[in-house]
Design a protein around this motif. Structure first.
Motif, PDB file in Angstrom:
ATOM      1  N   GLY A 250      36.755  45.573  37.554  1.00  0.00           N
ATOM      2  CA  GLY A 250      36.522  45.551  38.978  1.00  0.00           C
ATOM      3  C   GLY A 250      35.501  44.538  39.462  1.00  0.00           C
ATOM      4  O   GLY A 250      35.275  44.419  40.663  1.00  0.00           O
ATOM      5  N   THR A 286      41.327  44.152  38.070  1.00  0.00           N
ATOM      6  CA  THR A 286      41.633  44.199  39.496  1.00  0.00           C
ATOM      7  C   THR A 286      40.337  44.145  40.285  1.00  0.00           C
ATOM      8  O   THR A 286      39.447  44.979  40.087  1.00  0.00           O
ATOM      9  N   GLU A 288      38.759  44.372  43.954  1.00  0.00           N
ATOM     10  CA  GLU A 288      39.065  44.816  45.327  1.00  0.00           C
ATOM     11  C   GLU A 288      38.196  44.069  46.345  1.00  0.00           C
ATOM     12  O   GLU A 288      37.065  43.714  46.064  1.00  0.00           O
TER      13      GLU A 288
END
Length: 288
Positions: A250, A286, A288
């Motif tokens: 993240g 990933t 965000e």
């Protein structure tokens, strides 16, 4: 990955795993656990489990007077894994996709983790990895990054497991000759260090560097400037194991060029990944 409340008792579980490898008597072990437990009042719940766990372990090592209680166990793991190497390489070379097979075997080697799972079954992990593959699988995305990469950085995990990573490194070099393999800058649990890399011959397969710290995973503000240069300049990063996942997932620093390869060996990591306990995962980071 921020810590879950369930992570907190595991910090002491890892300390106890280290204590059991020593000849310290049980009374003294209990005293050490009491002293280390005082850290609970100071830990930051916003930090990752990997970082918080490191604080407990380093405090325990100080009281134990033993900077590397897993030293002999790591050597045993390396010898044990090396006994499988030739057979595993034959399986890789005979497969339809040698790179993908080598990746599956590298994750099978991730079962060698005495800090979390001291009673691992390597034979079963190998069979399971080859038959079942990955519950989450971003291999196609990974290939696209690999085909464009000028430098690949592998963030190693455990001793023993590092032997299986050699299979993957040999296959990666067919696509990108510039492979860098990073180990810990000092002993923590059974994580691979430079000593392990030299013992298993990783230096013959890739350029080996260390993180400049013995923190579990990659805690960037603890790492050396040299490591950070390699980290920031890599076109593709492979994070092996839970510690690297916990500390980098993240994050913008890892970006979408980072792919995690691990087996979910605790319920909280499995929950965070959206998989079942002990499932194998090959997933892109990933942000965000």
């Amino acid at each position: 990955m921020k810590q879950f409340i369930e992570c907190m008792p595991c910090y002491l579980t890892q300390v106890i795993s280290a204590l059991k490898l020593t000849d310290i008597d049980e009374k003294k072990q209990c005293e050490i656990v009491k002293e280390v437990s005082k850290i609970y009042s100071d830990i930051n719940p916003e930090k990752t489990p990997a970082e918080n766990s490191t604080l407990f372990l380093l405090e325990a090592y100080k009281h134990m007077g033993q900077p590397d209680p897993f030293k002999e166990a790591k050597k045993q793991s390396n010898r044990f894994a090396l006994a499988f190497f030739k057979d595993m390489e034959k399986r890789v070379l005979k497969s339809d996709d040698p790179l993908f097979t080598s990746i599956k075997l590298a994750v099978a080697g991730n079962i060698i983790d005495m800090g979390i799972n001291p009673d691992y079954d390597l034979d079963n992990s190998i069979d399971r990895a080859l038959k079942e593959g990955f519950v989450r699988n971003d291999y196609d995305k990974f290939r696209k990054y690999l085909e464009k990469a000028d430098r690949v950085l592998i963030l190693g995990d455990n001793s023993g497991e590092i032997v299986f990573d050699k299979l993957m490194v040999r296959q990666l070099k067919n696509y990108c000759p510039n492979i860098v393999y990073a180990v810990k800058g000092g002993p923590i649990l059974n994580d691979a260090t430079m000593e392990d890399a030299l013992e298993v011959g990783m230096d013959k397969e890739a350029e080996v560097i260390d993180t400049g710290t013995n923190y579990i995973g990659v805690v960037l503000d603890k790492c050396s400037d040299t490591f950070l240069r390699y980290f920031h300049s890599a076109d593709l990063i492979i994070g092996k194991g839970q510690g690297n996942y916990e500390s980098l997932e993240g994050t913008k620093e890892a970006g979408d060029r980072t792919f995690f390869m691990l087996r979910a060996k605790c319920h909280q990591v499995a929950r965070h990944l959206g998989v079942e306990l002990m499932d194998a995962v090959f997933c892109q980071n990933t942000v965000e």
